[in-house]
Write a protein that holds these residues in place. Structure first.
Motif, PDB file in Angstrom:
ATOM      1  N   LEU A  69     -32.386  54.640 -56.334  1.00 38.44           N
ATOM      2  CA  LEU A  69     -33.786  54.274 -56.115  1.00 38.44           C
ATOM      3  C   LEU A  69     -33.954  53.435 -54.857  1.00 38.44           C
ATOM      4  O   LEU A  69     -35.004  53.474 -54.210  1.00 38.44           O
ATOM      5  N   LEU A  70     -32.936  52.683 -54.498  1.00 42.51           N
ATOM      6  CA  LEU A  70     -33.006  51.834 -53.307  1.00 42.51           C
ATOM      7  C   LEU A  70     -32.717  52.613 -52.027  1.00 42.51           C
ATOM      8  O   LEU A  70     -33.285  52.313 -50.972  1.00 42.51           O
ATOM      9  N   THR A  89     -41.297  28.267 -40.300  1.00 45.08           N
ATOM     10  CA  THR A  89     -42.149  29.443 -40.443  1.00 45.08           C
ATOM     11  C   THR A  89     -42.035  29.940 -41.877  1.00 45.08           C
ATOM     12  O   THR A  89     -40.926  30.109 -42.384  1.00 45.08           O
ATOM     13  N   VAL A  90     -43.177  30.165 -42.536  1.00 38.10           N
ATOM     14  CA  VAL A  90     -43.195  30.710 -43.894  1.00 38.10           C
ATOM     15  C   VAL A  90     -43.276  32.227 -43.805  1.00 38.10           C
ATOM     16  O   VAL A  90     -44.150  32.775 -43.129  1.00 38.10           O
ATOM     17  N   CYS A  91     -42.376  32.908 -44.476  1.00 41.99           N
ATOM     18  CA  CYS A  91     -42.288  34.372 -44.393  1.00 41.99           C
ATOM     19  C   CYS A  91     -42.926  35.012 -45.615  1.00 41.99           C
ATOM     20  O   CYS A  91     -42.246  35.329 -46.608  1.00 41.99           O
ATOM     21  N   ALA A  92     -44.241  35.193 -45.570  1.00 41.95           N
ATOM     22  CA  ALA A  92     -44.950  35.881 -46.649  1.00 41.95           C
ATOM     23  C   ALA A  92     -44.641  37.377 -46.565  1.00 41.95           C
ATOM     24  O   ALA A  92     -44.626  37.961 -45.475  1.00 41.95           O
ATOM     25  N   VAL A  93     -44.415  37.995 -47.719  1.00 44.13           N
ATOM     26  CA  VAL A  93     -44.052  39.417 -47.773  1.00 44.13           C
ATOM     27  C   VAL A  93     -44.802  40.060 -48.937  1.00 44.13           C
ATOM     28  O   VAL A  93     -44.751  39.547 -50.056  1.00 44.13           O
ATOM     29  N   PRO A  94     -45.497  41.184 -48.722  1.00 48.42           N
ATOM     30  CA  PRO A  94     -46.175  41.855 -49.829  1.00 48.42           C
ATOM     31  C   PRO A  94     -45.189  42.629 -50.696  1.00 48.42           C
ATOM     32  O   PRO A  94     -44.061  42.928 -50.276  1.00 48.42           O
ATOM     33  N   ALA A  95     -45.611  42.976 -51.902  1.00 53.42           N
ATOM     34  CA  ALA A  95     -44.782  43.792 -52.787  1.00 53.42           C
ATOM     35  C   ALA A  95     -44.439  45.106 -52.090  1.00 53.42           C
ATOM     36  O   ALA A  95     -45.299  45.757 -51.509  1.00 53.42           O
ATOM     37  N   LEU A 135     -38.481  48.252 -60.748  1.00 50.02           N
ATOM     38  CA  LEU A 135     -38.676  47.256 -61.804  1.00 50.02           C
ATOM     39  C   LEU A 135     -38.348  47.830 -63.175  1.00 50.02           C
ATOM     40  O   LEU A 135     -37.716  47.165 -64.003  1.00 50.02           O
ATOM     41  N   ALA A 136     -38.756  49.059 -63.421  1.00 45.03           N
ATOM     42  CA  ALA A 136     -38.477  49.681 -64.712  1.00 45.03           C
ATOM     43  C   ALA A 136     -36.973  49.830 -64.920  1.00 45.03           C
ATOM     44  O   ALA A 136     -36.451  49.626 -66.027  1.00 45.03           O
ATOM     45  N   ALA A 196     -45.203  53.143 -56.069  1.00 42.67           N
ATOM     46  CA  ALA A 196     -44.503  53.926 -57.095  1.00 42.67           C
ATOM     47  C   ALA A 196     -43.008  53.641 -57.085  1.00 42.67           C
ATOM     48  O   ALA A 196     -42.360  53.559 -58.149  1.00 42.67           O
ATOM     49  N   GLU A 197     -42.430  53.468 -55.893  1.00 41.94           N
ATOM     50  CA  GLU A 197     -41.009  53.156 -55.804  1.00 41.94           C
ATOM     51  C   GLU A 197     -40.710  51.768 -56.352  1.00 41.94           C
ATOM     52  O   GLU A 197     -39.685  51.558 -57.019  1.00 41.94           O
TER      53      GLU A 197
END
Length: 239
Positions: free
Chosen positions: A70-71, A183-189, A35-36, A29-30
């Motif tokens: 918001l941040l 090293t690849v730093c994958a990060v989820p939303a 994004l909005a 939700a945050e």
């Protein structure tokens, strides 16, 4: 409040490796609200850059003031209290949008600049544009890259060389000596990648249909010498 790694663990990992990943700093939700807020802002002015390969907003908190409330969640303040236990300030904020199928890549580099509000002829600074080069400040700066989309190697996740921030400024002609096994730093939303500016990092072209939208924030407790000020300084409340 979202779960955050123990402060001592987080700080220790950044000292040792130069980077750390927090898989859930913001809730879905945050992220939607962030994004909005960005998408509703007028996209015009000298701080806005738009092409088929990238959409970027420099000084994004100055351009979109509604973004900061918001941040500045309790979760972010908890992270900042671990990194800056005596307090500090935000020094830079940029929004990046690497669209799907973008052919934009970023070569291996270190972040060697800090944003200041004016030119001043002081020892240890230069060459000058509207930025200054001062390694001691960079060594005490923390970057938090908030990911608004799932990000992996297919849509431009950062590649890093763990521990490379401990080498000071790496001469450009020797960077290739350190980047053979990144090293690849994958990060989820909703997650965040934390890193030190002197960490060697790069990103590949996107090969997927997914965007990579990131809010890049830099924080420091450093005070600049008389005659200089942080161009985007914003006090932060920790804890």
């Amino acid at each position: 409040m979202n779960p955050i790694a123990a402060p001592c663990t987080l700080a220790a990992q950044l000292v040792a490796d130069g980077h750390a990943t927090l898989p859930m700093l913001y809730t879905p939700a945050e992220v939607t609200a962030l994004l909005a807020c960005i998408e509703s802002a007028p996209a015009a002015g000298p701080n806005f850059r738009r092409s088929q390969d990238v959409f970027a907003i420099r000084n994004v908190l100055g351009e979109i003031p509604a973004l900061w409330p918001l941040l500045a969640t309790p979760a972010l303040r908890e992270v900042l209290s671990a990194l800056l236990p005596v307090g500090g300030h935000l020094t830079k904020a940029i929004y990046f949008d690497k669209p799907a199928q973008s052919n934009w890549l970023v070569a291996w580099h270190q972040d060697l600049m800090i944003n200041v509000d004016r030119r001043a002829d002081l020892p240890g600074f230069g060459p000058w544009t509207i930025k200054a080069d001062w390694v001691a400040v960079l060594e005490n700066t923390y970057t938090i890259r908030l990911h608004l989309d799932d990000c992996d190697a297919t849509n431009g996740a950062l590649k890093v060389v763990p521990g490379s921030h401990q080498r000071g400024v790496v001469p450009p002609e020797t960077i290739a000596d350190f980047t053979a096994t990144p090293t690849v730093c994958a990060v989820p939303a909703g997650g965040a990648m934390l890193m030190k500016p002197l960490l060697l990092h790069a990103s590949n072209r996107s090969t997927s249909t997914r965007p990579r939208r990131v809010i890049h924030l830099e924080f420091s407790a450093e005070e600049l010498p008389a005659g200089l000020a942080w161009r985007e300084r914003r006090p932060v409340v920790v804890g």
